[in-house]
Design an enzyme around this catalytic site. Structure first.
Site, PDB file in Angstrom:
ATOM      1  N   CYS A 120       0.817  -1.221   0.000  1.00  0.00           N
ATOM      2  CA  CYS A 120       0.000   0.000   0.000  1.00  0.00           C
ATOM      3  C   CYS A 120       0.851   1.273   0.000  1.00  0.00           C
ATOM      4  CB  CYS A 120      -0.940   0.002   1.193  1.00  0.00           C
ATOM      5  SG  CYS A 120      -2.036  -1.432   1.196  1.00  0.00           S
ATOM      6  N   HIS A 261      -3.331   7.056   2.999  1.00  0.00           N
ATOM      7  CA  HIS A 261      -3.748   5.781   2.424  1.00  0.00           C
ATOM      8  C   HIS A 261      -5.119   5.408   2.979  1.00  0.00           C
ATOM      9  CE1 HIS A 261      -4.072   1.707   1.256  1.00  0.00           C
ATOM     10  NE2 HIS A 261      -3.738   1.194   2.429  1.00  0.00           N
ATOM     11  N   ASN A 291     -10.240   0.019  -0.118  1.00  0.00           N
ATOM     12  CA  ASN A 291      -8.780   0.115  -0.008  1.00  0.00           C
ATOM     13  C   ASN A 291      -8.189  -0.398  -1.322  1.00  0.00           C
ATOM     14  OD1 ASN A 291      -6.072  -0.522   0.460  1.00  0.00           O
ATOM     15  ND2 ASN A 291      -6.420  -1.203   2.569  1.00  0.00           N
TER      16      ASN A 291
HETATM   17  O1  UT7 Z   1      -3.923  -1.372   3.582  1.00  0.00           O
HETATM   18  C1  UT7 Z   1      -3.254  -2.178   4.493  1.00  0.00           C
HETATM   19  C2  UT7 Z   1      -3.930  -3.478   4.534  1.00  0.00           C
HETATM   20  N1  UT7 Z   1      -4.871  -3.828   5.497  1.00  0.00           N
HETATM   21  C3  UT7 Z   1      -5.526  -3.094   6.433  1.00  0.00           C
HETATM   22  O2  UT7 Z   1      -5.415  -1.925   6.618  1.00  0.00           O
HETATM   23  C4  UT7 Z   1      -6.444  -3.890   7.291  1.00  0.00           C
HETATM   24  C5  UT7 Z   1      -6.481  -3.495   8.721  1.00  0.00           C
HETATM   25  N2  UT7 Z   1      -7.482  -4.248   9.441  1.00  0.00           N
HETATM   26  C6  UT7 Z   1      -8.806  -3.963   9.350  1.00  0.00           C
HETATM   27  O3  UT7 Z   1      -9.206  -3.057   8.646  1.00  0.00           O
HETATM   28  C7  UT7 Z   1      -9.754  -4.773  10.199  1.00  0.00           C
HETATM   29  O4  UT7 Z   1      -9.018  -5.656  11.030  1.00  0.00           O
HETATM   30  C8  UT7 Z   1     -10.805  -5.593   9.402  1.00  0.00           C
HETATM   31  C9  UT7 Z   1     -11.804  -4.653   8.743  1.00  0.00           C
HETATM   32  C10 UT7 Z   1     -10.138  -6.460   8.354  1.00  0.00           C
HETATM   33  C11 UT7 Z   1     -11.591  -6.482  10.378  1.00  0.00           C
HETATM   34  O5  UT7 Z   1     -12.203  -5.681  11.380  1.00  0.00           O
HETATM   35  P1  UT7 Z   1     -11.990  -5.996  12.929  1.00  0.00           P
HETATM   36  O6  UT7 Z   1     -12.782  -5.040  13.672  1.00  0.00           O
HETATM   37  O7  UT7 Z   1     -10.517  -6.063  13.197  1.00  0.00           O
HETATM   38  O8  UT7 Z   1     -12.647  -7.420  13.045  1.00  0.00           O
HETATM   39  P2  UT7 Z   1     -11.996  -8.761  13.629  1.00  0.00           P
HETATM   40  O9  UT7 Z   1     -11.126  -9.404  12.615  1.00  0.00           O
HETATM   41  O10 UT7 Z   1     -11.454  -8.481  14.986  1.00  0.00           O
HETATM   42  O11 UT7 Z   1     -13.293  -9.656  13.807  1.00  0.00           O
HETATM   43  C12 UT7 Z   1     -14.341  -9.310  14.735  1.00  0.00           C
HETATM   44  C13 UT7 Z   1     -15.491 -10.275  14.523  1.00  0.00           C
HETATM   45  C14 UT7 Z   1     -15.048 -11.723  14.447  1.00  0.00           C
HETATM   46  O12 UT7 Z   1     -16.067 -12.493  15.044  1.00  0.00           O
HETATM   47  P3  UT7 Z   1     -15.910 -13.048  16.546  1.00  0.00           P
HETATM   48  O13 UT7 Z   1     -14.640 -13.852  16.563  1.00  0.00           O
HETATM   49  O14 UT7 Z   1     -15.827 -11.824  17.408  1.00  0.00           O
HETATM   50  O15 UT7 Z   1     -17.163 -13.837  16.751  1.00  0.00           O
HETATM   51  C15 UT7 Z   1     -14.988 -12.025  12.987  1.00  0.00           C
HETATM   52  O16 UT7 Z   1     -15.192 -13.377  12.673  1.00  0.00           O
HETATM   53  O17 UT7 Z   1     -16.121  -9.996  13.270  1.00  0.00           O
HETATM   54  C16 UT7 Z   1     -16.125 -11.186  12.470  1.00  0.00           C
HETATM   55  N3  UT7 Z   1     -15.958 -10.778  11.079  1.00  0.00           N
HETATM   56  C17 UT7 Z   1     -16.978 -10.413  10.300  1.00  0.00           C
HETATM   57  N4  UT7 Z   1     -18.306 -10.365  10.535  1.00  0.00           N
HETATM   58  C18 UT7 Z   1     -19.081  -9.933   9.512  1.00  0.00           C
HETATM   59  C19 UT7 Z   1     -14.795 -10.645  10.386  1.00  0.00           C
HETATM   60  N5  UT7 Z   1     -15.063 -10.221   9.146  1.00  0.00           N
HETATM   61  C20 UT7 Z   1     -16.408 -10.066   9.060  1.00  0.00           C
HETATM   62  C21 UT7 Z   1     -17.274  -9.637   8.041  1.00  0.00           C
HETATM   63  N6  UT7 Z   1     -18.592  -9.579   8.310  1.00  0.00           N
HETATM   64  N7  UT7 Z   1     -16.825  -9.269   6.824  1.00  0.00           N
END
Ligand code: UT7
Length: 334
Positions: A120, A261, A291
């Protein structure tokens, strides 16, 4: 080209390109277990653009269009360029570089051309490299492109990754300027390779490091430990902006735009709140484009430029972080 007297660098023109095809949160909710509400709340994204491969669109096409528009904006011809730097993680081939294919598409004739990979950070790294090469006297006019067609690298059964990314390209044409104070006045290109297992695109099963916590996806698709990247990014983003301000002695008031970004709305909001950046100085388009990795900062610059929010004489700070892990800043007197 021999070394010459000190010079600066002018942004002679900018351009961008996004595909017409939209992938909405509702579309994704019909593919994986997710919802518009979850995606908007956790990321700020409502829709993203993706290339239509059936219609002949490709990553290289997107990159080519963005540079074509930047050249038009600069009233220049591709033959005026003596180098093209193309940043991407989604080039169709590693040989030739897509920079060479863009040069061919634009009929640039003989010109240096190479691809740069910094995830990125690709566009910001490339702007820094291009500025340094022009200041060295070795190049006069460089086309910079940041472009990713992330849709070609996404496993659309993986809800942790598929909701985040879209396709876009941003380009700039940089030329030598007699004023040494014009161009990039401070830059950072850093990384910590120990963080690479948080974000990678394995070609083979052996590329996957042992103990990696990211869920398995298809080979050739992006694997990401979103939570880990989030933790890294939320601190690093603020640090990179604060470093750029303190190293240059600039105050927030001195800066016309902080071009960030577009990773996740929450990451941008957190940096804004901690540093105290006003809304009108932090452009956000992640709601419409998601993104787009190497494409995101260049797309923002083009949209701000065309909206009259970046003008000659302004100071802007571009910042990015990404896979590697990498982080980067670039402070420009436009
Ligand atoms: O450009 C550089 C590259 N990447 C980034 O900048 C990514 C940085 N990270 C993020 O933006 C976030 O971590 C995400 C948007 C990818 C995920 O959001 P989060 O708030 O960190 O969610 P999480 O991975 O901690 O998951 C929370 C919950 C989980 O369920 P449990 O374990 O609490 O029951 C996940 O399974 O949300 C669940 N989950 C979803 N639920 C609905 C994960 N993805 C999804 C989804 N829809 N798409």
């Amino acid at each position: 080209m021999t070394m010459s007297k000190p010079c600066g660098v002018r942004i002679a023109g900018v351009g961008s390109a996004v595909p017409d095809k939209r992938l909405t949160n509702a579309d994704l909710a019909s593919m994986v277990d997710t919802s518009d509400e979850w995606i908007v709340q956790r990321t700020g994204i409502k829709e993203r653009r993706i290339i239509d491969r059936d219609a002949g669109e490709s990553q290289c096409w997107l990159a080519t269009e963005s540079l074509r528009r930047a050249l038009d904006d600069a009233s220049m011809d591709a033959k005026d360029l003596d180098l093209i730097i193309h940043a991407s993680v989604s080039s169709e081939m590693t040989c030739p570089s897509n920079a060479c294919r863009v040069a061919d598409n634009l009929d640039a004739g003989t010109t240096g051309a190479f691809d740069l990979i910094a995830a990125c950070c690709g566009y910001v790294y490339s702007m820094n490299v291009a500025d340094s090469l022009i200041r060295s006297g070795r190049h006069q006019a460089i086309g910079v492109i940041g472009c990713d067609a992330m849709s070609t690298l996404i496993d659309y059964t993986d809800r942790g990754v598929s909701i985040l990314f879209g396709d876009a390209a941003g380009a700039a044409v940089l030329t030598r300027d007699e004023d040494p104070n014009r161009g990039c006045v401070y830059q950072v290109m850093e990384g910590d390779g120990r963080g690479w297992p948080s974000l990678f695109i394995p070609r083979n099963e052996r590329d996957v490091p042992s103990g990696v916590s990211a869920p398995p996806t298809q080979l050739g698709c992006l694997r990401m430990d979103g939570r880990e990247v989030y933790k890294f990014a939320v601190n690093k983003f603020r640090e990179v902006i604060e470093d750029a301000l303190s190293a240059t002695g600039l105050s927030v008031d001195d800066v016309a735009q902080f071009v960030c970004h577009q990773s996740n709305m929450r990451i941008i909001e957190s940096a804004k709140a901690k540093i105290g950046l006003p809304d009108e100085k932090v452009y956000v388009n992640i709601d419409r484009y998601g993104n787009s990795s190497s494409g995101s900062v260049g797309l923002c610059v083009d949209q701000l430029w065309k909206a009259g929010k970046i003008n000659s004489g302004d100071t802007i700070i571009m910042v990015a972080f990404g896979g590697g892990m990498t982080w980067s800043s670039s402070v420009w007197n436009v």
